[in-house]
Design an enzyme around this catalytic site. Structure first.
Site, PDB file in Angstrom:
ATOM      1  N   CYS A  88     -11.745   1.364  -3.291  1.00  0.00           N
ATOM      2  CA  CYS A  88     -10.717   2.059  -2.516  1.00  0.00           C
ATOM      3  C   CYS A  88     -10.987   3.557  -2.304  1.00  0.00           C
ATOM      4  O   CYS A  88     -11.808   3.933  -1.484  1.00  0.00           O
ATOM      5  CB  CYS A  88      -9.356   1.822  -3.147  1.00  0.00           C
ATOM      6  SG  CYS A  88      -7.970   2.169  -2.029  1.00  0.00           S
TER       7      CYS A  88
ATOM      8  N   LYS B 221     -13.511   2.174 -11.727  1.00  0.00           N
ATOM      9  CA  LYS B 221     -13.237   3.084 -10.606  1.00  0.00           C
ATOM     10  C   LYS B 221     -13.429   4.538 -11.023  1.00  0.00           C
ATOM     11  O   LYS B 221     -12.851   4.995 -12.012  1.00  0.00           O
ATOM     12  CB  LYS B 221     -11.813   2.862 -10.102  1.00  0.00           C
ATOM     13  CG  LYS B 221     -11.457   3.621  -8.846  1.00  0.00           C
ATOM     14  CD  LYS B 221     -10.040   3.238  -8.387  1.00  0.00           C
ATOM     15  CE  LYS B 221      -9.661   3.910  -7.090  1.00  0.00           C
ATOM     16  NZ  LYS B 221      -8.290   3.507  -6.655  1.00  0.00           N
TER      17      LYS B 221
ATOM     18  N   GLU C 139      -8.494  -4.746  -4.032  1.00  0.00           N
ATOM     19  CA  GLU C 139      -8.021  -3.977  -5.180  1.00  0.00           C
ATOM     20  C   GLU C 139      -6.646  -4.503  -5.592  1.00  0.00           C
ATOM     21  O   GLU C 139      -5.874  -4.997  -4.768  1.00  0.00           O
ATOM     22  CB  GLU C 139      -7.927  -2.504  -4.799  1.00  0.00           C
ATOM     23  CG  GLU C 139      -7.528  -1.585  -5.942  1.00  0.00           C
ATOM     24  CD  GLU C 139      -7.370  -0.135  -5.513  1.00  0.00           C
ATOM     25  OE1 GLU C 139      -7.564   0.751  -6.344  1.00  0.00           O
ATOM     26  OE2 GLU C 139      -7.048   0.111  -4.322  1.00  0.00           O
TER      27      GLU C 139
END
Length: 275
Positions: A154, A112, A40
Site C-alpha cells: 500500500c 510493511k 491489504e
C-alpha cells in the site's frame, strides 16, 4: 501463466472475511500456474482491537494455516496482502505480507516499511498506523515460476526508492496489495502504480479493498494488473471480485532490452563518487 488480483470489502471479523475470500477463491480460472494476490487487511479491516484479536506469531496460528491450506488445495501461489503478526515483547504488531507456494509452504514474508500516518479529507480523517504497527526494515524478493517477486504494501507505493532497490535486486513483478482511501485513490492510485511499472519495467499486481468499512473508512478499489510498459491489463473498479491477466516474460525481456534504463541509470553512481 496468469496473474490474479482479488478485490475485497473486508470487515473487522475474520470469520466473515474468510468466508468471502473462500467464495472468491473458488472462482479462480482452472489454468495453472496462477499467482494470486489478496489485498491489504485481508484478514481484518478495523482498528487496533480487531488487529490484536486475530494477530498471530509469524509462522504459526489458524489464520496462516488457512492460507497455507488454500494454496495447497487450489494449487496456486498465494500472496496474502497483509495480516497482523505479533512481535515478541512488543506492544506493536507488524503488518505482514505472506507468500505461499502451490504446496502450501510459506516461502517468504515482508513487514510493511512505510506506515500510513497522514490526514485525509474523508469520513475517517486522521490515520495513524504507527499507533498499532511497527515499521519493517528489510526488502523481500522471492523467486517463483512467474519470475522474481518484489514485495510491498500500500503506502509503500509512494516511495520509488524502495521499488528501485527491488528492481536492482532482480524484481520482475512488483506486488502492491492495498487499502487505498477513496480520496487518495481517486487522485493518485493509477498514476503511482503506472510510474512504478514504467520506471522499473516490471509487471505490477495490485489487489485492493473496496467500499465502506467500519470506522468511517472508504476505500477506492480499482484493483489493477499492469504490464512493464505501464499498460492496464485488467481492472476492477468496484465491488468484490477478481481480475485475471496473462504474464508474458518475453514482453518483459523485450521492453528491458529495447530500453535498458537499468543499465543507463547514473545518479546513484554519481552520488557515490561524490560522497
Amino acid at each position: 501463466m496468469e496473474l490474479v488480483a482479488i478485490q475485497l470489502n473486508a470487515g473487522p471479523e475474520w470469520p466473515a472475511n474468510q468466508a468471502r475470500l473462500e467464495t472468491l477463491l473458488r472462482q479462480l480460472p482452472p489454468s495453472r500456474p496462477l499467482l494470486v494476490q489478496l489485498p491489504e487487511n485481508a484478514v481484518v479491516f478495523g482498528g487496533r482491537k480487531a488487529a490484536w484479536q486475530v494477530a498471530e506469531p509469524l509462522g504459526a496460528g489458524p489464520v496462516q494455516e488457512t492460507f497455507s491450506r488454500w494454496a495447497r488445495e487450489l494449487g496456486i501461489w498465494l500472496v496474502v496482502g497483509s495480516i497482523p503478526t505479533r512481535i515478541e515483547g512488543s506492544d506493536k504488531l507488524h503488518s505482514t505480507s505472506l507468500v505461499y507456494n502451490d504446496k502450501g509452504e510459506r516461502v517468504g514474508h515482508y513487514h510493511k516499511v512505510h506506515l500510513f500516518d497522514v490526514e485525509v479529507a474523508d469520513g475517517h480523517g486522521r490515520y495513524q498506523e504507527s499507533a498499532t504497527y511497527a515499521s519493517g526494515d528489510a526488502l523481500c524478493l522471492i523467486d517463483s515460476p512467474f519470475g522474481r517477486l518484489g514485495l510491498s504494501i500500500c503506502y509503500d507505493v509512494r516511495f520509488p526508492e524502495l521499488y528501485r532497490a527491488l528492481r536492482e535486486q532482480g524484481a520482475e513483478i512488483l506486488m502492491v496489495p492495498a487499502a487505498f482511501t477513496r480520496v487518495t485513490g481517486q487522485a493518485h492510485w493509477l498514476p503511482l502504480l503506472q510510474a512504478r511499472a514504467i520506471e522499473n519495467q516490471c509487471y505490477v499486481l495490485a489487489a485492493a479493498q473496496y467500499g465502506e468499512h467500519s470506522g468511517g473508512r472508504q476505500t477506492w478499489g480499482h484493483s489493477l494488473i499492469l504490464d512493464p510498459w505501464g499498460e492496464i491489463q485488467a481492472c476492477l473498479p468496484k465491488g468484490e471480485g477478481l481480475i485475471v491477466a496473462p504474464l508474458d516474460p518475453q514482453r518483459l525481456a523485450r521492453i528491458r532490452s529495447q530500453m535498458p534504463v537499468a543499465q543507463h541509470a547514473r545518479l546513484s553512481a554519481v552520488w557515490r563518487n561524490k560522497a
